[in-house]
Design a protein around this motif. Structure first.
Motif, PDB file in Angstrom:
ATOM      1  N   MET A   1       0.461  -1.860   6.278  1.00 38.90           N
ATOM      2  CA  MET A   1      -0.816  -0.899   6.230  1.00 38.90           C
ATOM      3  C   MET A   1      -0.403   0.214   7.404  1.00 38.90           C
ATOM      4  O   MET A   1      -0.871   1.385   7.155  1.00 38.90           O
ATOM      5  CB  MET A   1      -2.057  -1.648   6.498  1.00 38.90           C
ATOM      6  N   PHE A   2       0.115  -0.347   8.551  1.00 41.37           N
ATOM      7  CA  PHE A   2       0.075   0.729   9.533  1.00 41.37           C
ATOM      8  C   PHE A   2       1.307   1.657   9.155  1.00 41.37           C
ATOM      9  O   PHE A   2       1.224   2.785   9.545  1.00 41.37           O
ATOM     10  CB  PHE A   2       0.604   0.008  10.986  1.00 41.37           C
ATOM     11  N   ALA A   3       2.385   0.929   8.658  1.00 43.76           N
ATOM     12  CA  ALA A   3       3.279   1.837   8.109  1.00 43.76           C
ATOM     13  C   ALA A   3       3.026   3.016   7.299  1.00 43.76           C
ATOM     14  O   ALA A   3       3.675   4.114   7.110  1.00 43.76           O
ATOM     15  CB  ALA A   3       4.708   0.969   7.728  1.00 43.76           C
ATOM     16  N   ALA A   4       2.014   2.862   6.221  1.00 42.05           N
ATOM     17  CA  ALA A   4       1.768   3.705   5.520  1.00 42.05           C
ATOM     18  C   ALA A   4       0.915   4.790   5.993  1.00 42.05           C
ATOM     19  O   ALA A   4       0.721   5.891   5.353  1.00 42.05           O
ATOM     20  CB  ALA A   4       0.500   2.823   4.327  1.00 42.05           C
ATOM     21  N   THR A   5       0.433   4.764   7.115  1.00 41.62           N
ATOM     22  CA  THR A   5      -0.167   6.012   7.914  1.00 41.62           C
ATOM     23  C   THR A   5       0.764   6.842   8.262  1.00 41.62           C
ATOM     24  O   THR A   5       0.452   8.175   8.508  1.00 41.62           O
ATOM     25  CB  THR A   5      -1.045   5.403   9.210  1.00 41.62           C
ATOM     26  N   GLY A   6       2.301   6.499   8.273  1.00 39.74           N
ATOM     27  CA  GLY A   6       3.159   7.537   8.655  1.00 39.74           C
ATOM     28  C   GLY A   6       3.266   7.862  10.261  1.00 39.74           C
ATOM     29  O   GLY A   6       3.731   8.710  10.566  1.00 39.74           O
ATOM     30  N   LEU A   7       2.691   7.104  10.992  1.00 37.80           N
ATOM     31  CA  LEU A   7       2.549   7.292  12.431  1.00 37.80           C
ATOM     32  C   LEU A   7       3.375   6.144  13.120  1.00 37.80           C
ATOM     33  O   LEU A   7       3.319   5.104  12.890  1.00 37.80           O
ATOM     34  CB  LEU A   7       1.039   7.212  12.937  1.00 37.80           C
ATOM     35  N   SER A   8       3.895   6.642  14.354  1.00 39.11           N
ATOM     36  CA  SER A   8       4.414   5.569  15.207  1.00 39.11           C
ATOM     37  C   SER A   8       3.582   5.080  16.187  1.00 39.11           C
ATOM     38  O   SER A   8       2.399   5.475  16.498  1.00 39.11           O
ATOM     39  CB  SER A   8       5.444   6.492  15.955  1.00 39.11           C
ATOM     40  N   ASP A  41     -10.904   0.126  11.079  1.00 39.69           N
ATOM     41  CA  ASP A  41     -11.706   1.395  10.569  1.00 39.69           C
ATOM     42  C   ASP A  41     -10.772   2.533  10.638  1.00 39.69           C
ATOM     43  O   ASP A  41     -10.742   3.608   9.924  1.00 39.69           O
ATOM     44  CB  ASP A  41     -13.116   1.450  11.393  1.00 39.69           C
ATOM     45  N   GLN A  42     -10.076   2.648  12.038  1.00 40.32           N
ATOM     46  CA  GLN A  42      -9.132   3.784  12.301  1.00 40.32           C
ATOM     47  C   GLN A  42      -8.265   3.856  11.027  1.00 40.32           C
ATOM     48  O   GLN A  42      -7.821   4.955  10.636  1.00 40.32           O
ATOM     49  CB  GLN A  42      -8.800   3.879  13.681  1.00 40.32           C
ATOM     50  N   LEU A  43      -7.337   2.738  10.780  1.00 40.01           N
ATOM     51  CA  LEU A  43      -6.446   2.773  10.115  1.00 40.01           C
ATOM     52  C   LEU A  43      -6.914   3.046   8.605  1.00 40.01           C
ATOM     53  O   LEU A  43      -6.138   3.870   7.648  1.00 40.01           O
ATOM     54  CB  LEU A  43      -5.679   1.378   9.960  1.00 40.01           C
ATOM     55  N   LEU A  44      -7.970   2.587   8.010  1.00 46.27           N
ATOM     56  CA  LEU A  44      -8.489   2.858   6.915  1.00 46.27           C
ATOM     57  C   LEU A  44      -8.904   4.332   6.726  1.00 46.27           C
ATOM     58  O   LEU A  44      -8.531   5.130   5.694  1.00 46.27           O
ATOM     59  CB  LEU A  44      -9.734   2.115   6.510  1.00 46.27           C
ATOM     60  N   ALA A  45      -9.407   4.848   7.762  1.00 44.59           N
ATOM     61  CA  ALA A  45      -9.831   6.258   7.826  1.00 44.59           C
ATOM     62  C   ALA A  45      -8.555   7.211   7.681  1.00 44.59           C
ATOM     63  O   ALA A  45      -8.392   8.203   7.256  1.00 44.59           O
ATOM     64  CB  ALA A  45     -10.642   6.671   9.292  1.00 44.59           C
ATOM     65  N   ARG A  46      -7.216   6.901   8.499  1.00 43.99           N
ATOM     66  CA  ARG A  46      -6.183   7.499   8.537  1.00 43.99           C
ATOM     67  C   ARG A  46      -5.369   7.373   7.068  1.00 43.99           C
ATOM     68  O   ARG A  46      -5.148   8.533   6.655  1.00 43.99           O
ATOM     69  CB  ARG A  46      -5.141   6.995   9.568  1.00 43.99           C
ATOM     70  N   LEU A  47      -5.580   6.410   6.353  1.00 46.35           N
ATOM     71  CA  LEU A  47      -5.288   6.380   4.868  1.00 46.35           C
ATOM     72  C   LEU A  47      -5.902   7.234   3.986  1.00 46.35           C
ATOM     73  O   LEU A  47      -5.306   8.081   3.180  1.00 46.35           O
ATOM     74  CB  LEU A  47      -5.042   4.968   4.375  1.00 46.35           C
ATOM     75  N   THR A  55      -9.286   0.847  -1.685  1.00 41.63           N
ATOM     76  CA  THR A  55     -10.217   0.254  -2.551  1.00 41.63           C
ATOM     77  C   THR A  55     -11.230  -0.594  -1.885  1.00 41.63           C
ATOM     78  O   THR A  55     -10.666  -1.314  -0.927  1.00 41.63           O
ATOM     79  CB  THR A  55      -9.863  -0.453  -3.962  1.00 41.63           C
ATOM     80  N   PRO A  56     -12.406  -0.683  -2.185  1.00 42.38           N
ATOM     81  CA  PRO A  56     -13.516  -1.523  -1.593  1.00 42.38           C
ATOM     82  C   PRO A  56     -13.098  -2.834  -1.316  1.00 42.38           C
ATOM     83  O   PRO A  56     -13.483  -3.523  -0.412  1.00 42.38           O
ATOM     84  CB  PRO A  56     -14.657  -1.202  -2.226  1.00 42.38           C
ATOM     85  N   GLU A  57     -12.550  -3.392  -2.523  1.00 41.44           N
ATOM     86  CA  GLU A  57     -11.901  -4.785  -2.669  1.00 41.44           C
ATOM     87  C   GLU A  57     -11.013  -5.199  -1.722  1.00 41.44           C
ATOM     88  O   GLU A  57     -11.160  -6.233  -1.010  1.00 41.44           O
ATOM     89  CB  GLU A  57     -11.453  -5.212  -3.834  1.00 41.44           C
ATOM     90  N   VAL A  58     -10.140  -4.060  -1.571  1.00 42.05           N
ATOM     91  CA  VAL A  58      -9.020  -4.303  -0.395  1.00 42.05           C
ATOM     92  C   VAL A  58      -9.642  -4.206   1.079  1.00 42.05           C
ATOM     93  O   VAL A  58      -9.184  -5.113   1.891  1.00 42.05           O
ATOM     94  CB  VAL A  58      -8.028  -3.323  -0.557  1.00 42.05           C
ATOM     95  N   LEU A  62      -9.339  -7.413   3.792  1.00 41.68           N
ATOM     96  CA  LEU A  62      -8.709  -7.016   5.228  1.00 41.68           C
ATOM     97  C   LEU A  62      -9.699  -7.683   6.384  1.00 41.68           C
ATOM     98  O   LEU A  62      -9.260  -8.068   7.155  1.00 41.68           O
ATOM     99  CB  LEU A  62      -8.308  -5.501   5.245  1.00 41.68           C
ATOM    100  N   ASN A  63     -10.800  -6.951   5.901  1.00 41.67           N
ATOM    101  CA  ASN A  63     -12.051  -7.418   6.944  1.00 41.67           C
ATOM    102  C   ASN A  63     -12.291  -9.050   7.090  1.00 41.67           C
ATOM    103  O   ASN A  63     -12.360  -9.498   8.226  1.00 41.67           O
ATOM    104  CB  ASN A  63     -13.347  -6.848   6.535  1.00 41.67           C
TER     105      ASN A  63
END
Length: 564
Positions: A1-8, A41-47, A55-58, A62-63
């Motif tokens: 999930m972190f990799a999907a944000t494109g950030l190191s 929350d920060q990762l979800l916002a970045r995505l 999606t809300p289910e995902v 995760l939570n």
């Protein structure tokens, strides 16, 4: 999930200094579990910002994974996290509930305002409907009364038509008989113009059939002094003051010296009697040019006089109309016996104009005196004499002439005598009509009426309704068929009596009128029931006066006294 944000890790740490690279690395490697939802929350916002929303289910999954990991690694932190999340949810729900309650309260207030507005509109419509219904019912009743009166008039006119046809036949028969009689006389005495005695007798008979009055020209046909005195006595008893004064002026009673020095006294009494009979109210009680009138007769006439100046004393008919109505009853009776229907109808019309003022007299304490009336009709909430503003709702039932007259009566007492006399001539009767409308017909009473006690107001309204209905009745309407009105015909005694019968029938529809116009009443008075009607409207006894009869008695006594 972190990799999907494109950030190191370094880039993320620089964007969010609250966490260092080592901590972030341990979170991502699973060596440590974040206690808060901040990282997730920060990762979800970045995505979501990079166009890769979850999606809300995902999000929920995760939570849940974070909470299970936190429960395993840090049980105490897990419990704090649960309570914190619950508290946050509760605060959110509380704020939402408060906001929702405020919204509902606003909606409730708005609905209440709408209900009040609609209720006011409904009440206004109901009031307007009630007023309109009352007005329509009154109009309907008035039309029914008019229809009944017209049907009675039709019946009366049919009877009169039959009578007129019979009279035409009788007149034609009489004409034929007289023509035949004239032919016989001319055949017996050629060139003969007829016996002067017969001609005079015919003229006298014709004069009697037209009202029992002898003109000045006919008086010259009586050559003998004894006959002059007989005629003078007849004229005095018939209240023919003007004709009797003409005989005195021509010296027809001075030939035998019986009248002596009383000639001027008789002429003065005749002038006074004629003034009273003519209802010349502005000059009632004034000295006569022919001589001095007895003081007691002058004082009685002054009680019916209209003051000709704002401060004139005594106030006469402005203090009380009762003496004037007693005199009117006597004058009406005299005109009836003299068969002078035009003058009778004129007197009835005058009586009808001021009847509402007569009804108000017990309430005002005077007969509409402009110098005193202000205290009874002015004040807050009064519309008496108040001009109607342009384009404003009309709350007062007074007509424009009545409003002008009411406004004038409140200030005329301060005007000079010419303005005062102009008011009496043009406006005082309008004030009487306006007061009658206030008590009998007003649909939205102002403080002129509402300031009165309930029983006083009810009694005044009943008496004013009787007064206004008399004024609108069949007897007063005869004025429009008489020379004093707008036509050229003079009603006959039969027509006057029939009109009074119809008027009495209409007045008897009122409870008060029914109570006072029961049969039989006032049989001795020509228009039976008229004195008791005036008395009921006045709230006091109004009996026919004897001023003219007493004047005639003085004249006859002066003529019958022996010696100079």
């Amino acid at each position: 999930m972190f990799a999907a944000t494109g950030l190191s890790i370094n880039q993320f740490a620089r964007l969010h200094p609250v966490v260092n690279k080592g901590t972030l690395s341990r979170y991502l490697n699973g060596h440590r579990v974040p206690r808060e939802r901040w990282l997730l929350d920060q990762l979800l916002a970045r995505l979501e910002a990079s166009g890769k929303p979850v999606t809300p289910e995902v999000c929920k999954h995760l939570n849940d994974l974070q909470l299970r990991a936190l429960e395993t690694a840090h049980p105490h932190e897990y419990r704090l996290r649960l309570v914190s999340d619950k508290l946050e949810l509760t605060v959110t729900q509380w704020h939402e509930a408060v906001q929702y309650a405020e919204d509902l309260e606003q909606q409730l207030n708005e609905r209440n305002r709408q209900i009040k507005r609609l209720s006011d509109e409904r009440e206004q419509l109901r009031t307007a409907w009630d007023d309109e219904r009352a007005h329509l019912e009154a109009a309907h009743m008035g039309l029914n009364h008019e229809i009944a009166d017209l049907r009675e008039e039709i019946s009366f006119l049919r009877d009169q038509l039959c009578l007129a046809r019979d009279q035409a036949v009788s007149a034609e028969r009489q004409y034929q008989q007289l023509e035949a009689y004239m032919d016989d006389l001319e055949a017996e005495v050629p060139g003969h113009q007829g016996d002067g005695t017969v001609v005079a007798a015919i003229k006298v008979a014709e004069g009697q059939s037209n009202g029992d009055r002898l003109g000045r020209a006919a008086l010259a046909a009586w050559p003998e002094p004894d006959q002059n005195w007989t005629v003078a006595g007849m004229l005095a008893r018939q209240y023919a003051f003007r004709d009797l004064a003409a005989m005195v002026a021509q010296g027809m009673l001075a030939t035998d010296g019986r009248l002596g020095g009383r000639q001027g006294h008789v002429a003065t009494l005749c002038a006074f009697g004629q003034r009273v009979l003519d209802l010349d109210a502005e000059d009632f009680g004034m000295p006569e040019e022919a001589g001095e009138v007895p003081r007691d007769l002058l004082d009685r006439a002054r009680a019916s006089r209209m003051p000709q100046a704002p401060r004139e004393r005594p106030r006469g008919a402005l203090a009380s109309l009762r003496p004037a109505y007693r005199l009117l009853l006597e004058v009406i009776a005299i005109h009836w016996h003299r068969r002078d229907m035009a003058a009778l109808v004129a007197a009835v019309h005058i009586a009808g104009e001021y009847l509402p003022m007569l009804a108000w007299e017990p309430v005002l304490g005077h007969a509409g005196d402009p110098a005193l009336i202000g205290s009874a009709v002015r004040g807050e909430g009064s519309r008496f004499g108040v001009p109607v503003e342009p384009e404003s709702a009309r709350m007062c039932d007074h007509t424009r002439p009545e409003r002008a007259a009411c406004e004038r009566t409140l200030r005329v007492a301060k005007e000079p005598p010419p303005g005062w006399r102009a008011y009496l001539d043009r406006h005082h009767s309008q004030v009487s009509a306006a007061l009658g409308d206030c008590a009998a017909r007003c649909r939205t009473p102002c403080t002129v009426m509402t300031r009165l006690d309930d029983h006083v107001r009810a009694d005044l309204s009943d008496r004013c309704r009787l007064a206004t209905d008399f004024t609108d009745g069949a007897l007063v309407k005869l004025r429009h068929a008489a020379p004093v009105g707008h036509g050229f015909g003079v009603p006959s005694p039969e027509e006057v009596q029939a009109a009074w019968t119809r008027a009495r029938k209409s007045l008897s529809r009122h409870p008060l009128g029914k109570a006072v116009l029961r049969e039989p009443v006032d049989e001795a008075y020509p228009l039976s029931g008229l004195p008791i009607l005036f008395s009921t409207i006045a709230g006091a006894t109004i009996a026919p006066d004897t001023l003219l009869r007493d004047t005639t008695t003085r004249i006859i006594a002066a003529m019958e006294t022996d010696g100079p």
